[in-house]
Design an enzyme around this catalytic site. Structure first.
Site, PDB file in Angstrom:
ATOM      1  N   GLU A   1      42.976  44.837 -13.865  1.00 48.22           N
ATOM      2  CA  GLU A   1      41.656  44.696 -14.466  1.00 48.22           C
ATOM      3  C   GLU A   1      40.885  46.000 -14.364  1.00 48.22           C
ATOM      4  O   GLU A   1      41.173  46.839 -13.512  1.00 48.22           O
ATOM      5  CB  GLU A   1      40.874  43.540 -13.826  1.00 48.22           C
ATOM      6  CG  GLU A   1      41.137  43.315 -12.357  1.00 48.22           C
ATOM      7  CD  GLU A   1      40.552  41.990 -11.847  1.00 48.22           C
ATOM      8  OE1 GLU A   1      39.460  42.062 -11.273  1.00 48.22           O
ATOM      9  OE2 GLU A   1      41.185  40.926 -12.021  1.00 48.22           O
TER      10      GLU A   1
ATOM     11  N   LYS B   1      38.129  48.563 -13.407  1.00 45.43           N
ATOM     12  CA  LYS B   1      37.262  48.708 -12.238  1.00 45.43           C
ATOM     13  C   LYS B   1      35.905  49.192 -12.743  1.00 45.43           C
ATOM     14  O   LYS B   1      35.724  50.365 -13.059  1.00 45.43           O
ATOM     15  CB  LYS B   1      37.883  49.722 -11.276  1.00 45.43           C
ATOM     16  CG  LYS B   1      37.174  49.794  -9.957  1.00 45.43           C
ATOM     17  CD  LYS B   1      37.936  50.689  -9.000  1.00 45.43           C
ATOM     18  CE  LYS B   1      37.283  50.684  -7.638  1.00 45.43           C
ATOM     19  NZ  LYS B   1      35.830  50.833  -7.683  1.00 45.43           N
TER      20      LYS B   1
ATOM     21  N   GLU C   1      30.657  42.309 -10.398  1.00 51.31           N
ATOM     22  CA  GLU C   1      30.153  43.680 -10.426  1.00 51.31           C
ATOM     23  C   GLU C   1      28.979  43.751 -11.392  1.00 51.31           C
ATOM     24  O   GLU C   1      29.113  43.444 -12.582  1.00 51.31           O
ATOM     25  CB  GLU C   1      31.291  44.606 -10.877  1.00 51.31           C
ATOM     26  CG  GLU C   1      31.033  46.072 -10.672  1.00 51.31           C
ATOM     27  CD  GLU C   1      31.400  46.565  -9.268  1.00 51.31           C
ATOM     28  OE1 GLU C   1      31.896  45.750  -8.441  1.00 51.31           O
ATOM     29  OE2 GLU C   1      31.167  47.755  -8.998  1.00 51.31           O
TER      30      GLU C   1
ATOM     31  N   TYR D   1      34.810  38.646 -11.023  1.00 52.88           N
ATOM     32  CA  TYR D   1      36.241  38.931 -10.921  1.00 52.88           C
ATOM     33  C   TYR D   1      36.932  38.215  -9.778  1.00 52.88           C
ATOM     34  O   TYR D   1      38.105  38.466  -9.505  1.00 52.88           O
ATOM     35  CB  TYR D   1      36.481  40.427 -10.795  1.00 52.88           C
ATOM     36  CG  TYR D   1      35.733  41.069  -9.638  1.00 52.88           C
ATOM     37  CD1 TYR D   1      34.640  41.876  -9.892  1.00 52.88           C
ATOM     38  CD2 TYR D   1      36.112  40.854  -8.319  1.00 52.88           C
ATOM     39  CE1 TYR D   1      33.935  42.464  -8.847  1.00 52.88           C
ATOM     40  CE2 TYR D   1      35.424  41.438  -7.277  1.00 52.88           C
ATOM     41  CZ  TYR D   1      34.336  42.243  -7.548  1.00 52.88           C
ATOM     42  OH  TYR D   1      33.642  42.815  -6.521  1.00 52.88           O
TER      43      TYR D   1
ATOM     44  N   CYS E   1      16.311  81.931  12.845  1.00 53.29           N
ATOM     45  CA  CYS E   1      15.695  82.725  13.915  1.00 53.29           C
ATOM     46  C   CYS E   1      14.391  83.379  13.495  1.00 53.29           C
ATOM     47  O   CYS E   1      13.711  83.978  14.322  1.00 53.29           O
ATOM     48  CB  CYS E   1      16.672  83.786  14.419  1.00 53.29           C
ATOM     49  SG  CYS E   1      16.954  85.122  13.238  1.00 53.29           S
TER      50      CYS E   1
ATOM     51  N   CYS F   1      20.362  88.064   7.273  1.00 53.28           N
ATOM     52  CA  CYS F   1      19.407  87.982   8.365  1.00 53.28           C
ATOM     53  C   CYS F   1      19.670  89.184   9.255  1.00 53.28           C
ATOM     54  O   CYS F   1      20.813  89.443   9.620  1.00 53.28           O
ATOM     55  CB  CYS F   1      19.621  86.679   9.136  1.00 53.28           C
ATOM     56  SG  CYS F   1      19.021  86.718  10.829  1.00 53.28           S
TER      57      CYS F   1
ATOM     58  N   CYS G   1      19.995  86.043  16.674  1.00 54.08           N
ATOM     59  CA  CYS G   1      19.916  84.873  15.798  1.00 54.08           C
ATOM     60  C   CYS G   1      20.899  83.810  16.295  1.00 54.08           C
ATOM     61  O   CYS G   1      22.101  84.048  16.357  1.00 54.08           O
ATOM     62  CB  CYS G   1      20.266  85.270  14.365  1.00 54.08           C
ATOM     63  SG  CYS G   1      20.358  83.868  13.234  1.00 54.08           S
TER      64      CYS G   1
END
Length: 679
Positions: A120, A122, A179, A231, A419, A434, A440
């Site tokens: 079937e 989905k 569903e 289902y 930082c 950075c 840091c």
DNA sequence: AGGCCTCGAGTTCA
DNA sequence: CTCGAGGCCT
């Protein structure tokens, strides 16, 4: 109350009952069978009469009256509902081979007796449970975690194809599974309305259906064009004589009871028929007016289903075959910035989770600001994501016509998010960095992780959470501290027993004896990766000689130019780094590179460049690389005219194509082994 | 200087 | 895997 009056009431009750039955019948004709027998105007007249009568006699209103489909007041929250029989999820499979393997498993478990399957579609929506007691719809719930869901009875009542009463001649009690979904056209219409109203858009019909069903006010849900395919049956009581023997019969029983079932379900006598069905709908899915994401395959016989049973997670008699979705659309919830070990700031899109080619994608790198600019991706955008190659998802583009105007453009922060140090973009580089360095915390954490990683010092057990804990506890500030760790300190950490602590310490001990090239790589010197680390270690032999090498000595090394040389010099000039190295040496970490194996230079692989692709049976990738290196060969990551051999394993990548294109010698695993042996 | 060829770095999920 | 950039060769 007078006699005449109670007689009147009885007449009204009769009329109400007739009206309700009739309206529900027409609902069934219209919404389930799609074959109305009266005009809309006539239907409206019946409905109006019912509304009027109920308004005049509110005490006669029943919960299953058609007027009650939209009547409920907004709820404050959804009550939890425990499913009487759990709503199990199915095992997912993604390929023809896995479907065949499922078939083989089923047959083996049933001792080879004949098996039929029901295939079937989905439906890509949300699973719900509909509970009927004595033939009346009393409660509907979402799947939730399979055991407990949320009570969405009032919202489900707004779906006209859900019968308020079963169309059976007996008072059956049962739990029906289905569903809930939204038709594509309606989804588009809904989104257009929302855009016009400046409301956020739904990424796909599934999310729209889920959002609609979880509305606290059923009046809102009633305006949302939801529908349902049922289902399956969780349990059924009171229909013993009509009880189905097979899943296929169960579906026709449900149809007879007044439910809408999917017309494209097929009974298959062989697994090949199942595969045909999967292939057909994989091709034709776009022709449906609702979305499907695969095919559900179930063993037809209920007796066989029972014998097959279930694992803790899912039944053994069914699988969900998921179409290989290459692309998916989703929404960018946020763009966050990660700080790497070199201080590079990388923007990462935080996505509304979406299923894509076998996994759920919730984040995707956006590489750098330039790429975000180029693709014009904004926070809140609906985007298309794709799995490039095999695993790593990529944001392909923003769907500009889904914009509401509420999206925000991304800006790279001017201060490091970890930082607070300045963020700079060096000339000629696309990356922002950075400048915090070892001040840091992100850079400290990432460089320690790198040091311990598999290709570096390979300290098993030193993953992200442990490293974070070690830093938080103040036990580790630099990689040198790793070698000062005490058993009792480690064992005192959260989720760390004595045994785990011992394992960690022995992994640390083991790392002391690795060859120099691992340590050089582990240090994380800029521009020195695995390859250059090996070249440097082999060339200089010891850490001392490497540390005191001059610029020109460094550039003598293969693939080392001015940039790399300068970077190495800078690393060893730094007093903090020299101190770390001194401590590592004191701790007994090996600082020498092993001599090359004797076979090197004699092997036919000596001086050859080899590229590996696909999975080998008898080696891991790493082992194969080591074997080539030990024989004086080089392993490269990409195929070019300079490549001597391409070793092809199972499921090779694009490198195999490239090799054939360029006419490079291709070896299979056996030929490769022979070459390793010197043949 | 231009054009490969490689390497480095960052990255996702189960 | 992919991008960017370093290194080497022509």
């Amino acid at each position: 109350m007078g006699v005449a009056e109670s007689e009147d009431i009885r007449v009204i009750e009769d009329r109400l009952r007739k009206l309700r039955d009739e309206i529900e019948f027409h609902n069934y004709r219209y919404y389930v069978l799609d074959d109305p027998v009266i005009s809309d105007a006539e239907y409206d007249r019946l409905m109006n009469e019912l509304v009027r009568l109920e308004a005049a006699h509110p005490e006669l209103v029943t919960p299953d009256s058609p007027t009650q489909r939209v009547g409920a007041a907004p709820a404050a929250a959804f009550a939890p509902v425990v499913h009487r029989s759990p709503m199990m999820s199915l095992a997912n499979v993604y390929s023809v081979e896995e479907i065949r393997a499922f078939d083989a498993r089923v047959r083996r478990a049933l001792d080879g007796e004949p098996v039929e399957y029901v295939a079937e579609l989905k439906i890509d929506g949300l699973a719900v449970s509909l509970v009927y007691e004595d033939g009346r719809f009393v409660r509907g719930a979402t799947r939730g975690d399979g055991t407990t869901g949320e009570d969405v009875t009032h919202n489900l009542k707004t779906i006209r194809s859900i019968p308020m009463r079963l169309r059976l001649d007996k008072p059956v009690s049962m739990d029906v599974r289905g569903e809930v979904y939204m038709v594509r056209r309606e989804f588009q219409k809904l989104n257009e309305e929302r855009r016009a109203a400046g409301e956020p858009l739904f990424a796909n019909p599934r999310n729209a259906a889920a959002g609609s069903l979880r509305q606290l006010d059923p009046k809102v849900t009633a305006e949302r064009p939801l529908d349902i395919f049922v289902y399956g049956i969780g349990y059924v009581i009171g229909a013993e004589d009509a009880a189905p023997d097979t899943h296929f019969e169960a579906l026709s029983f449900l149809k007879k009871a007044g439910f809408r079932t999917n017309p494209n379900t097929r009974l298959c006598r062989t697994v090949d028929e199942v595969l045909d069905y999967c292939a057909h709908w994989g091709e034709m899915r776009a022709s449906l007016d609702y979305e499907i994401d695969g095919v559900v395959v179930k063993v037809n016989s209920l007796a066989q289903q029972e014998r097959l049973g279930a694992t803790a997670r899912s039944p053994r008699w069914a699988v969900a075959y998921k179409f290989p979705a290459r692309q998916a659309t989703t929404v960018v919830r946020d763009i966050i910035v990660q700080v790497g070990r070199t201080g590079t700031l990388t923007p990462v899109a935080v996505l509304e989770p979406v299923e894509l080619a076998g996994s759920t994608v919730s984040r995707a790198t956006l590489h750098n600001e330039d790429m975000i600019r180029a693709k014009d991706i904004r926070i809140g955008d609906t985007v298309v994501v794709e799995k490039g190659g095999d695993v790593i998802p990529e944001v392909v583009k923003a769907v500009a016509d889904r914009r509401t105007g509420a999206e925000r453009e991304f800006r790279m922060p001017e201060k490091c998010p970890e930082c607070g140090a300045d963020v700079v973009r060096l000339e000629g580089e696309s990356a922002y960095r950075c400048v915090g360095g070892m001040a840091c915390p992100a850079q400290v954490r990432e460089s320690i992780l790198h040091f311990a990683s598999r290709d570096a010092m390979d300290i098993e057990g030193m993953g992200p959470s442990l490293v974070a804990q070690l830093i938080d506890a103040g036990l580790v500030k630099t990689v040198a501290d790793i070698y000062d760790l005490k058993l009792e300190d480690v064992a005192a950490l959260e989720r760390m027993g004595k045994k785990s602590a011992e394992n960690l310490l022995s992994a640390i001990e083991k790392s002391k004896s690795y060859p120099l090239h691992r340590l050089v790589f582990a240090l994380g010197i800029r521009h020195v990766g695995e390859r250059s680390a090996r070249d440097l270690a082999e060339h200089f032999g010891t850490m001392d000689r490497l540390a005191s090498a001059t610029f020109s000595e460094l550039t003598d090394v293969r693939d080392v130019g001015p940039k790399v040389a300068e970077s190495v010099l800078a690393f060893f000039r730094e007093p903090r780094n020299r101190e770390i190295l001194r401590r590592l040496a004191d701790a007994g970490v090996n600082m020498k590179e092993a001599e090359k194996g004797v076979s090197a230079g004699k092997s036919p692989l000596a001086g050859k460049t080899v590229v590996l692709t696909g999975a080998l049976e008898r080696f891991t990738r790493k082992e194969a690389e080591e074997a080539v290196l030990a024989r004086g060969g080089r392993v490269s990551g990409s195929v070019s005219r300079k490549t001597d051999y391409v070793v092809v394993g199972r499921d090779p990548g694009s490198k195999y194509e490239k090799a054939r294109e360029l006419g490079v010698t291709v070896l299979d695993e056996r030929e490769f082994e022979r070459l390793l042996e010197g043949g």
